[in-house]
Design an enzyme around this catalytic site. Structure first.
Site, PDB file in Angstrom:
ATOM      1  N   LYS A  58     -16.536  12.389  13.013  1.00 34.99           N
ATOM      2  CA  LYS A  58     -17.951  11.971  12.537  1.00 34.99           C
ATOM      3  C   LYS A  58     -18.709  11.848  13.700  1.00 34.99           C
ATOM      4  O   LYS A  58     -18.532  12.129  14.807  1.00 34.99           O
ATOM      5  CB  LYS A  58     -17.733  10.633  11.826  1.00 34.99           C
ATOM      6  CG  LYS A  58     -16.489  10.492  10.829  1.00 34.99           C
ATOM      7  CD  LYS A  58     -16.770  11.352   9.697  1.00 34.99           C
ATOM      8  CE  LYS A  58     -16.051  11.279   8.432  1.00 34.99           C
ATOM      9  NZ  LYS A  58     -14.615  11.562   8.415  1.00 34.99           N
TER      10      LYS A  58
HETATM   11  C1  LIG Z   1     -13.846  10.769   7.155  1.00 35.49           C
HETATM   12  C2  LIG Z   1     -14.157  10.324   5.594  1.00 35.49           C
HETATM   13  C3  LIG Z   1     -13.519   9.235   5.061  1.00 35.49           C
HETATM   14  C4  LIG Z   1     -12.405   8.534   5.702  1.00 35.49           C
HETATM   15  O1  LIG Z   1     -12.797   8.015   6.916  1.00 35.49           O
HETATM   16  P1  LIG Z   1     -11.472   7.617   8.263  1.00 35.49           P
HETATM   17  O2  LIG Z   1     -12.058   7.077   9.161  1.00 35.49           O
HETATM   18  O3  LIG Z   1     -11.002   8.987   8.554  1.00 35.49           O
HETATM   19  O4  LIG Z   1     -10.536   6.809   7.226  1.00 35.49           O
HETATM   20  C5  LIG Z   1     -13.614   8.785   3.831  1.00 35.49           C
HETATM   21  N1  LIG Z   1     -14.590   9.705   3.176  1.00 35.49           N
HETATM   22  C6  LIG Z   1     -15.087  10.577   3.474  1.00 35.49           C
HETATM   23  C7  LIG Z   1     -16.241  11.297   2.625  1.00 35.49           C
HETATM   24  C8  LIG Z   1     -15.002  11.066   4.601  1.00 35.49           C
HETATM   25  O5  LIG Z   1     -15.613  12.082   5.322  1.00 35.49           O
END
Ligand SMILES: *Cc1c(COP(=O)(O)O)cnc(C)c1O
Length: 375
Positions: free
Chosen positions: A181
């Site tokens: 992210k």
């Molecule tokens: C990355 C992501 C998640 C999960 O986040 P984590 O921190 O990896 O658990 C959930 N929903 C979306 C749309 C994502 O891109």
């Protein structure tokens, strides 16, 4: 090889992590976690923000906060990550998948409206690629039927919709700070709350169902088990790593945006010739340059493009396999309405390298490699 993603790093993180280690206080909810929470309140304008161990756990907290029970239905796009669905399936809910708008790959409000039943207990817009969903339409539906919204804003930290911040436009906004992210603590996330009662209950759920936070503030003289909950608070080491990035979030976004704009301008000619479709951002959305994707003609051409890019030292990737066609999606959910775009457009979509620290030269090399596919 140009990587698809390189986890974000700023040098101040090393300093903060060293401070956290030296403090000998590395469990959750120390000073670095609090400072991250404050930064997130500053960014989102929410009433409160609480760091969590992941975006997944943020979504799980949302499902607990909304008292989702067996037999309930929760509407979300099929085109999303499995965590969006897992959080509610874990509470026993049936997942009702609906179609996306092809322009943004975000949930189609008209499909949401058509999928509502007396059992619908939540609607989960996912701000895909950091581009916000049509919140005006979704909020109107939410009000009309009295069904709360939960934003999966995992990809949308610091994105806006008509000037409002992603994560602050629903009952519970969920962020992710996974290393893929824009801002990262390795594994981590946050919930953004805009309601005092939900905020207080979120503190309890996040602390194994205890009123420990109130105890530390001196509001109760001993803490006990008062609700269901789990261990959703991350270590100070992770919070310290994240804090430096949140403090520099505008500079990090600006640098990503330069690569995003470079792609968007550099690929115009291919789009004008009808060879590829470019990512689109509605005028009311201020995005955070989380991702740059293009769409090819079909699955076969996308596979050929991915191969071609790999041969040219560019690591591009596809994205979600629609959840309604996955094994668990079939078991825990159903698709409501017609799948006009979800499957077809997910098979065409291809994501180009995008990360903090990517250079203009690398951006040029990616654009050149995309063009050479058609030469
Ligand atoms: C990355 C992501 C998640 C999960 O986040 P984590 O921190 O990896 O658990 C959930 N929903 C979306 C749309 C994502 O891109």
């Amino acid at each position: 090889m140009i990587s698809f993603n390189v986890p974000p790093y700023v040098k101040e993180s090393s300093e903060y992590v060293a401070q956290a280690i030296a403090s000998r206080k590395i469990c959750g909810d120390g000073s670095f976690t609090k400072r991250c929470n404050e930064e997130l309140v500053r960014i989102t304008g929410g009433l409160g923000a609480l760091l969590t161990t992941s975006g997944t756990s943020a979504l799980e907290m949302a499902a607990i906060l909304l008292n989702i029970c067996p037999g309930d239905e929760v509407i979300m796009p099929s085109y999303t990550f499995c965590s969006t669905a897992n959080a509610f399936a874990l509470r026993g809910a049936t997942i009702v998948f609906v179609d996306v708008c092809p322009e943004t790959m975000n949930i189609d409000p008209e499909c949401v409206r058509a999928a509502i039943t007396s059992k619908t207990k939540a609607i989960v817009p996912v701000h895909y690629a950091g581009v916000c969903c049509d919140m005006d339409a979704l909020e109107a539906i939410s009000k009309e039927y009295g069904i709360p919204l939960v934003e999966d804003a995992a990809q949308a930290v610091s994105s806006t919709y008509k000037g409002r911040q992603a994560g602050s436009m629903s009952a519970v906004g969920c962020f992710s700070f996974h290393e893929t992210k824009n801002f990262s603590m390795g594994e981590g996330g946050a919930v953004i709350l805009s309601d005092q009662e939900l905020l207080e209950r979120a503190e309890i759920i996040r602390e194994k169902g205890t009123d420990r936070s109130r105890f530390f503030r001196g509001q109760v003289d001993k803490y006990t088990w008062v609700d269901i909950g789990s261990s959703f608070l991350p270590s100070e080491l992770n919070a310290a790593y994240l804090l430096a990035q949140l403090e520099q979030h505008e500079a990090i976004t600006a640098q990503r945006m330069a690569r995003w704009n470079q792609y968007n301008e550099g690929l115009q000619e291919l789009a004008a010739d009808g060879r590829i479709t470019l990512m689109q951002v509605p005028a009311e959305c201020g995005h955070n340059a989380h991702m740059y994707y293009i769409k090819m003609k079909d699955l076969a051409q996308r596979t050929a493009m991915l191969d071609h890019l790999k041969k040219n030292d560019v690591n591009a990737v596809f994205h979600y396999i629609p959840l309604h066609s996955a094994k668990a999606g079939i078991q825990f959910g159903r698709f409501a309405g017609e799948d006009r775009y979800t499957t077809e457009d997910s098979e065409r979509l291809l994501r180009l390298p995008m990360y903090y620290g990517m250079t203009e030269e690398q951006g040029d090399a990616v654009i050149k490699a995309v063009y050479s596919f058609f030469a």
